[in-house]
Write an enzyme that holds these catalytic residues in place. Structure first.
Site, mmCIF file in Angstrom:
data_model
loop_
_atom_site.group_PDB
_atom_site.id
_atom_site.type_symbol
_atom_site.label_atom_id
_atom_site.label_comp_id
_atom_site.label_asym_id
_atom_site.label_seq_id
_atom_site.Cartn_x
_atom_site.Cartn_y
_atom_site.Cartn_z
ATOM 1 N N GLY A 526 13.354 -26.844 12.507
ATOM 2 C CA GLY A 526 11.917 -26.634 12.494
ATOM 3 C C GLY A 526 11.575 -25.163 12.465
ATOM 4 N N ALA A 529 5.302 -21.199 15.145
ATOM 5 C CA ALA A 529 4.602 -19.924 15.186
ATOM 6 C C ALA A 529 5.489 -18.851 15.806
ATOM 7 C CB ALA A 529 3.341 -20.064 16.018
ATOM 8 N N GLY A 531 8.926 -18.827 15.899
ATOM 9 C CA GLY A 531 10.235 -18.585 15.328
ATOM 10 C C GLY A 531 10.853 -19.861 14.809
ATOM 11 N N VAL A 533 13.734 -22.922 14.716
ATOM 12 C CA VAL A 533 14.457 -23.738 15.682
ATOM 13 C C VAL A 533 15.712 -24.313 15.034
ATOM 14 C CG1 VAL A 533 14.270 -25.654 17.287
ATOM 15 C CG2 VAL A 533 12.239 -24.369 16.662
ATOM 16 N N LYS A 548 15.715 -21.879 19.882
ATOM 17 C CA LYS A 548 14.578 -21.292 19.185
ATOM 18 C C LYS A 548 14.780 -19.796 19.109
ATOM 19 C CE LYS A 548 10.551 -22.915 19.294
ATOM 20 N NZ LYS A 548 9.250 -23.474 19.578
ATOM 21 N N ASP A 645 -1.933 -23.500 21.969
ATOM 22 C CA ASP A 645 -1.591 -24.007 20.646
ATOM 23 C C ASP A 645 -1.216 -25.493 20.715
ATOM 24 O OD1 ASP A 645 -1.294 -23.902 17.932
ATOM 25 O OD2 ASP A 645 0.713 -23.010 17.960
#
Ligand SMILES: *[C@@H]1O[C@H](CO)[C@@H](O)[C@H](O)[C@H]1NC(C)=O
Ligand SMILES: *[C@@H]1O[C@H](CO)[C@@H](O)[C@H](O)[C@H]1NC(C)=O
Ligand SMILES: *[C@@H]1O[C@H](CO)[C@@H](O)[C@H](O)[C@H]1NC(C)=O
Ligand SMILES: *[C@@H]1O[C@H](CO)[C@@H](O)[C@H](O)[C@H]1NC(C)=O
Ligand SMILES: *[C@@H]1O[C@H](CO)[C@@H](O)[C@H](O)[C@H]1NC(C)=O
Ligand SMILES: *[C@@H]1O[C@H](CO)[C@@H](O)[C@H](O)[C@H]1NC(C)=O
Ligand SMILES: *[C@@H]1O[C@H](CO)[C@@H](O)[C@H](O)[C@H]1NC(C)=O
Ligand SMILES: *[C@@H]1O[C@H](CO)[C@@H](O)[C@H](O)[C@H]1NC(C)=O
Ligand SMILES: *[C@@H]1O[C@H](CO)[C@@H](O)[C@H](O)[C@H]1NC(C)=O
Ligand SMILES: *[C@@H]1O[C@H](CO)[C@@H](O)[C@H](O)[C@H]1NC(C)=O
Ligand SMILES: *[C@@H]1O[C@H](CO)[C@@H](O)[C@H](O)[C@H]1NC(C)=O
Length: 799
Positions: A526, A529, A531, A533, A548, A645
């Site tokens: 993934g 926002a 960084g 993963v 991450k 977020d």
């Protein structure tokens, strides 16, 4: 000449005799070798087994082949045939693969052992793959070992080298290998407990998927300073540790079997309940008995009961009980329990009108983990109770009557068991929130019927009476257990270099460790926002993790970063993704999280294919999970974390489909300029509260707004903004709002069966959450109360 015959007979005779002897020897050894070879060659190349047949050992006691598991399906393994109607599985091949059908066959051939599944795809499964090695024959031995030989009679492969849950005589548990219990008597897949022969010489039992440290250990041989690296089982039923290089170094762990005879077969098995049993099976009488067991009782096995439940005995049987005011999550004892009330560990300003906290008592339950530092020498149990009431991080307090120690901890309660011992009488206090009958923020809070009745005087008196009765009788035993635990903890700690704090606080990893764990950042799972993963596996524990790699992080000092990580790591909640560790080397900032196997909420609710989306019930449960997670963040007394977020991409699903919030606590680490705009940059404006665009302060109500949008998305399984939708439906929140205000709820109905009451409730909550004025939005606590139907919800105005 004349002399010759005279002189020769003697040497000749000698020679002749010598040859004779040689010859006899030769033929004898050849015969022996042939016999041996014959014995070893019960099973010749290209032999085949069907699910109705097996290869027996010479004694007929052990059978290699298929055995039934599940309905009409089979696994391949070795069984001890105890009597015509009882068999015990001692080994299973590929135990975590699914069972095979009745049509499967097993073939012993050139490359080893192959399972022919006989499916339409014609796929095969290797059980033993010896490649190009010249396989000659195989044998099911009377020891319970299945062995494959080459033509020189060398062992190429044997089941004894791959123990599952059972150790036989002659089989060794080598250094850094473990026995893993089965799921149940009927299911031999990997279960929940392990017995590990540690590198340091200590033999230790742990629940599976836990770190090798004292917090998780529930039994140990306490031999870590010894030279041992092998666990053996002797013919006479003694379980002992030895050194591979010097067998005279030996430590017996059991007394052995007094009534042992040559017909006895001994075996040690790690049972599905986590106990290690040593059995003696008499092959003449066909009877089997337990001659030893570790630990002493089933309730000492850590993890035998789920979270927030404790182990105890009822009518001689081990059972798992929920804490007072907790309900079973499911009828599986493993699932644990959850609160049947809404918790408000922290009473903030104004909360006094709505809730108050109280403590329920429970006698003699030991909670083993995540204890906050024990407060020393509190004078009375009332102090202990009050101290927990006043402490936002305290959900449970354990008061030790002997020395006035008061151990406080937050939920979940893990590894708890009710002690039957008598040396350390204690009382457990459990915090419970009681809702008052008042009005909060336009909501009439009506107490739920499920909220437990007040602790009345009568039970209290009974408890006190019972407790005081038990105190005296409990004195001796707990002391011994306590001593034992102290000794055990100290020893395991020293040897494993993993301290208690590692379990609670996140660990610091080296860059190289994480490089290895992710195999060089190979598998990207993934991009967020903060960084990228990556998926990884910790080499030490083989635990799956998500690593991450942070980008765009403030160049904070080492200490600030560490403090921040520790703070995040202390945030524990069922609905938050757990931070396991971090790496802070040079410019590398990496975070290690538990791995969430089922992707994000976005993946499951935004599926184009409506058939596969979760049911209404599931979605409603997920919405509540998310609300609980945010509520915890907001209420975390130490820090009041604002997530900033909240969106479906940041809500991840674990293997049990529990929703967990990720990326919390990170907003603080971002550069100040980005803190306000990072979501804008990423184009997820839909979730931003209006105050982001104004110059008003960002508060927890910002998250409430985002939650409102997410809630709508969960309700309708679509994105807030969908350009392909009909003109008036492009912005979901606006469309829902106008339908609601126009009283046209039916326009909103989805083509699925929903609980109308819940649906209307959730809809109203969402509309309250997305009010433009932050002060109009309810707190997350009230969101939960409303969602759970504990309060009447007034009609939301137009935002
Ligand atoms: C076992 O099954 C095979 C094939 O399914 C069959 O040929 C054989 O006769 C069966 N043997 C017995 C003893 O039932
Ligand atoms: C055995 O247990 C495993 C793990 O719980 C499960 O996945 C599997 O379906 C079970 N097998 C049978 C035959 O019940
Ligand atoms: C013990 O079990 C074997 C194998 O199943 C059987 O042949 C034998 O008759 C049994 N003996 C007794 C005493 O039950
Ligand atoms: C099964 O074996 C037990 C003893 O091992 C015996 O008591 C029982 O009668 C047997 N049952 C059958 C159906 O043979
Ligand atoms: C087993 O084989 C039979 C006959 O070939 C077939 O009818 C049946 O569907 C097969 N069963 C399975 C589970 O594959
Ligand atoms: C322990 O088991 C191994 C493997 O079977 C064997 O080589 C060794 O001699 C055993 N040790 C003792 C002391 O019996
Ligand atoms: C093996 O251990 C014994 C005592 O435990 C010791 O006396 C002996 O010297 C050791 N042998 C070797 C070869 O190390
Ligand atoms: C361990 O058991 C063996 C076999 O019974 C015995 O010879 C030995 O003395 C025992 N060792 C100790 C330390 O008790
Ligand atoms: C456990 O719950 C499942 C459904 O959740 C049900 O099918 C099953 O019968 C229950 N088992 C028991 C023993 O109550
Ligand atoms: C709540 O009420 C209790 C008494 O009922 C009082 O002692 C306490 O200070 C109050 N707390 C707050 C935060 O108002
Ligand atoms: C709240 O009100 C209900 C009736 O409306 C009453 O039965 C209950 O005792 C009240 N609870 C408290 C804590 O005052």
């Amino acid at each position: 000449m004349p002399n010759r015959p005279q002189s020769s007979p003697f040497p000749n005779m000698l020679l002749f005799m010598f040859f004779l002897i040689l010859q006899t020897l030769d033929s004898e050894s050849a015969a022996a070798a042939a016999a041996a070879l014959k014995a070893n060659c019960q099973i010749n190349l290209d032999s085949t087994l069907f699910t109705n047949s097996s290869w027996l050992s010479p004694s007929g006691r052990f059978a290699f082949g298929f055995y039934p598991e599940g309905s009409d399906s089979f696994k391949v393994g070795i069984q001890l045939i105890e009597s015509p109607n009882k068999t015990t599985v001692i080994w299973t091949s590929n135990r975590d693969d699914s069972p095979v059908s009745k049509n499967a066959t097993l073939k012993f051939g050139e490359g080893g052992l192959k399972l022919l599944l006989a499916t339409s795809q014609g796929e095969d499964q290797n059980i033993v793959n010896l490649g190009q090695t010249s396989v000659y024959c195989a044998s099911m031995l009377d020891s319970g070992n299945f062995v494959i030989y080459d033509n020189k009679n060398t062992v190429l492969w044997q089941t004894f080298n791959y123990p599952t849950d059972t150790l036989m005589v002659g089989q060794v548990l080598r250094s850094e290998t473990e026995l893993i219990s089965s799921v149940s008597e009927m299911n031999h897949s990997s279960g929940r407990f392990r017995l590990l022969m540690q590198f340091d010489g200590n033999l230790v039992m742990y629940p599976v998927e836990t770190d090798d440290n004292a917090v998780n250990a529930y039994w140990a041989s306490n031999t870590e300073s010894g030279p041992y690296d092998n666990l053996n089982l002797s013919q006479d039923g003694i379980l002992f540790l030895t050194n591979y290089y010097n067998e005279s170094q030996r430590q017996n762990l059991t007394q052995g079997d007094q009534s042992y005879n040559p017909n006895t077969i001994h075996l040690a098995r790690l049972e599905p309940n986590g106990m290690l049993y040593l059995y003696a099976y008499d092959s003449l009488k066909n009877t089997s008995k337990v001659i030893d067991k570790f630990p002493d009782d089933e309730c000492l096995v850590k993890g035998v009961c789920g979270l927030n439940s404790y182990c105890t005995f009822s009518g001689g049987k081990q059972v798992c009980m929920c804490l007072p005011d907790f309900d079973k999550i499911s009828n599986d004892t493993q699932a644990g329990c959850h609160r049947n009330f809404i918790s408000t560990a922290c009473l903030g300003v104004g909360d006094n009108d709505t809730y108050y906290n109280t403590m329920d008592d429970l006698e003699n339950v030991q909670g083993f983990t995540e204890l906050l530092p024990a407060t020393t020498k509190l004078t009375s149990k009332d102090d202990c109770r009050q101290s927990c009431l006043d402490d936002c991080n305290c959900d449970i307090a354990i008061y030790h009557e002997n020395d006035g120690r008061c151990s406080k901890q937050s939920l979940p309660l893990k590894y708890a068991s009710k002690t039957t011992d008598t040396t350390d009488p204690n009382i457990v206090f459990i915090k419970r929130t009681v809702h008052r009958n008042t009005t909060v923020q336009g909501l009439d809070v009506v107490p739920r019927t499920v909220i437990k009745k007040e602790l009345s005087g009568a039970p209290l008196i009974v408890i006190v009476a019972v407790v005081s009765g038990l105190i005296i009788s409990n004195l001796v035993f707990v002391f011994i257990v306590f001593k034992f635990q102290v000794v055990m903890c100290r020893m395991i700690w020293r040897s494993k270099e993993l301290a208690l704090t590692d379990e609670i606080a996140p660990r610091s990893f080296s860059y190289y460790e994480l490089y290895e764990a992710t195999e060089g950042y190979k598998e990207e799972v993934g991009k967020g926002a903060f960084g990228t993963v990556f998926k990884g596996t910790l080499t030490s524990t083989r635990k799956l993790v998500a690593v991450k790699r942070l980008e765009k992080v403030v160049e904070e000092g080492e200490r600030e970063f560490q403090t921040e990580m520790k703070a995040i790591g202390r945030t524990h909640h069922r609905n938050l993704v757990r931070l396991l560790g971090y790496c802070n080397e040079g410019s590398n900032r990496l975070l290690v999280y538990e791995f969430m196997s089922n992707g994000s909420l976005a993946d499951i609710i935004f599926k184009p294919d409506h058939q596969n989306r979760p049911s209404w019930k599931e979605r409603f449960r997920i919405a509540l999970d998310v609300a609980r997670g945010i509520h915890y963040l907001h209420e975390d007394c130490e820090r009041h974390i604002i997530h900033c977020d909240i969106k479906p991409q940041n809500i991840l699903m674990d293997e049990n489909w529990t929703a967990k919030i990720s990326d919390f606590g990170l907003a603080k680490l971002l550069m100040p300029t980005q803190t306000r705009t990072f979501t804008g940059i990423r184009g997820t404006r839909g979730y931003l509260a209006p105050e982001w665009h104004k110059n008003t302060p960002i508060t927890v109500k910002t998250d409430v707004y985002s939650f409102g949008i997410v809630l709508l998305e969960i309700l309708f399984c679509r994105k807030n903004m969908e350009l392909e939708a009909e003109a008036d439906q492009i912005i979901l929140s606006e469309w829902v709002c106008s339908c609601y205000l126009a009283g046209e709820l039916e326009k909103l109905m989805l083509d699925e069966e929903v609980d109308m009451v819940e649906f209307a409730r959730a809809l109203k909550v969402a509309l309250w959450c997305i009010q433009t004025d932050p002060t109009q939005r309810p707190s997350m606590k009230n969101v939960i109360i409303m969602l759970e139907g504990c309060a009447e919800i007034s009609s939301p105005p137009r935002p």
